[in-house]
Write an enzyme that holds these catalytic residues in place. Structure first.
Site, PDB file in Angstrom:
ATOM      1  CG  ASP A 260      12.295  -6.320   8.022  1.00 54.04           C
ATOM      2  OD1 ASP A 260      11.416  -5.553   7.578  1.00 54.04           O
ATOM      3  OD2 ASP A 260      12.753  -7.279   7.379  1.00 54.04           O
ATOM      4  CB  CYS A 292      12.142   0.786   6.441  1.00 50.75           C
ATOM      5  SG  CYS A 292      10.923   0.257   5.217  1.00 50.75           S
ATOM      6  NE  ARG A 298      11.645  -1.771   9.078  1.00 52.63           N
ATOM      7  CZ  ARG A 298      12.924  -2.148   9.199  1.00 52.63           C
ATOM      8  NH1 ARG A 298      13.577  -1.906  10.315  1.00 52.63           N
ATOM      9  NH2 ARG A 298      13.528  -2.772   8.197  1.00 52.63           N
ATOM     10  CB  SER A 299       8.608   3.219   4.301  1.00 51.42           C
ATOM     11  OG  SER A 299       9.983   3.047   4.507  1.00 51.42           O
ATOM     12  CD  GLN A 337       6.956  -5.777   4.929  1.00 48.69           C
ATOM     13  OE1 GLN A 337       7.493  -5.579   6.014  1.00 48.69           O
ATOM     14  NE2 GLN A 337       7.622  -5.757   3.797  1.00 48.69           N
TER      15      GLN A 337
END
Ligand SMILES: *[C@@H]1O[C@H](CO)[C@@H](O)[C@H](O)[C@H]1NC(C)=O
Ligand SMILES: CC(=O)N[C@H]1CO[C@H](CO)[C@@H](O)[C@@H]1O
Length: 362
Positions: A260, A292, A298-299, A337
């Site tokens: 993450d 994710c 992450r996606s 992110q």
């Protein structure tokens, strides 16, 4: 000012690509391809393709770059742009800052905050936009709800999503997740998180360890589990709607080593993973479900890489990664992110372009 700089960067890139179309700058990279470059403004049907023999030059362990219509001059331009971009940290910082100040419009997220839906969101996750959320058929639901924390992500076709970016199932939303798999016609799931990280749950295991489990009206049978390497494995499920007795095979690609807020250790491994996903998916028109934990960091990074590389493989001559990310953020908040994730996306794109160019007949 930052916004302006960012658009300047993009403008420069566009100009650079246009220059290469005329053939002058690209000679620096590949004099032998000048004649092809001169003809790229016409259609790509007879454009540069990979020959089968060139494709065997990659190692047998990893998947080969797939058949591509990528324009050679565009490839070289993108490569040099990316390399320059990655070396020039200041420019990357500024572009990222500009992306952070980007405001999607519309951005209302009221449905996800309704009382009955709050517990269907992961704590500290992202919400879905009201205008861009997957709507379940309430008549098939377990709780008469149409809500799931998942966003359809469109690429070029405004009616059919290319992806669904979803939050990882919670214990209470597993049936909803399979309902979404069923109703979207999905056959490929990309899972980018381990189930837990340092003791913190990232995703509820939504499939059986062995044999089958029933989630509301969706029976899921684990058919096989194939461990490709330390970093990822592939599971095959036999999915049955016990109300209609219809069945479908669903393949799940599970990347294990991407933590993450972080990036994978190796872009090459991630690209190999992506090639395997796309080889399995090839020729389908249903969305790929990508999740994710929050379905955004992450996606978003994975989808950004895949979308950009797919555009290139189709022969696009204008690649604007920042604009592509804004397009993703119009559809789901928080896509990609961290700056490191954005940088990773750039690196991965550059690396794949490099691999494709290397595989071309010289
Ligand atoms: C599904 O299969 C079961 C067992 O074979 C059968 O009893 C049932 O009628 C079938 N349902 C439908 C909708 O075809
Ligand atoms: C069609 C259907 O299965 N509807 C279900 C929706 O959710 C409620 C509450 O769990 C069930 O009672 C219904 O059967």
């Amino acid at each position: 000012v930052l916004q302006q700089m960012s658009s300047q960067i993009r403008l420069m890139f566009r100009m650079a690509v246009q220059t290469s179309e005329r053939g002058d700058r690209s000679e620096v990279f590949h004099p032998s391809h000048t004649s092809r470059i001169n003809s790229v403004s016409s259609q790509f049907s007879d454009g540069p393709m990979q020959s089968p023999s060139a494709r065997s030059s990659t190692s047998s362990w990893s998947e080969e770059p797939s058949q591509t219509n990528m324009d050679i001059s565009t490839g070289h331009m993108i490569l040099s742009y990316m390399e320059d971009h990655l070396q020039n940290k200041d420019r990357l910082d500024k572009e990222w800052e500009a992306l952070c100040s980007y405001q999607a419009e519309p951005a209302a997220c009221a449905v996800g905050q309704e009382e009955q839906n709050v517990q269907r969101n992961r704590p500290h996750g992202v919400l879905v936009y009201d205008h861009s959320r997957v709507i379940l058929k309430p008549e098939n639901n377990q709780s008469r709800s149409d809500y799931i924390n998942a966003s359809p992500i469109m690429d070029h076709d405004p009616r059919n999503p290319a992806y669904i970016s979803a939050q990882a199932p919670l214990p209470s939303t597993v049936a909803d997740f399979w309902q979404m798999v069923w109703e979207s016609g999905c056959v490929v799931i990309v899972m980018l998180t381990p189930l837990a990280e340092n003791g913190i749950k990232q995703c509820h295991q939504y499939w059986p360890d062995e044999g089958s489990d029933l989630y509301h009206i969706y029976e899921v049978n684990l058919v096989s589990e194939h461990i490709w390497c330390d970093d990822f494995l592939v599971r095959s499920f036999y999915l049955k709607n016990v109300q209609t007795n219809e069945t479908r095979t669903v393949t799940q690609f599970h990347f294990l080593s991407w933590m993450d807020q972080n990036v994978p250790e190796s872009a090459r491994t991630m690209l190999d993973f992506r090639r395997k996903v796309n080889k399995c998916y090839r020729g389908r028109s249903c969305p790929i479900i990508v999740h994710c934990s929050d379905g955004a960091g992450r996606s978003g990074t994975y989808i950004l890489i895949d979308m950009v590389l797919n555009k290139m493989a189709k022969g696009a001559k204008e690649i604007d990664i920042a604009a592509t990310l804004e397009h993703l953020r119009d559809q789901r908040p928080g896509m990609v992110q961290t700056k490191e994730q954005f940088e990773f996306a750039l690196t991965a794109v550059a690396e794949e372009v490099n691999a494709i160019l290397k595989a071309l007949p010289q």
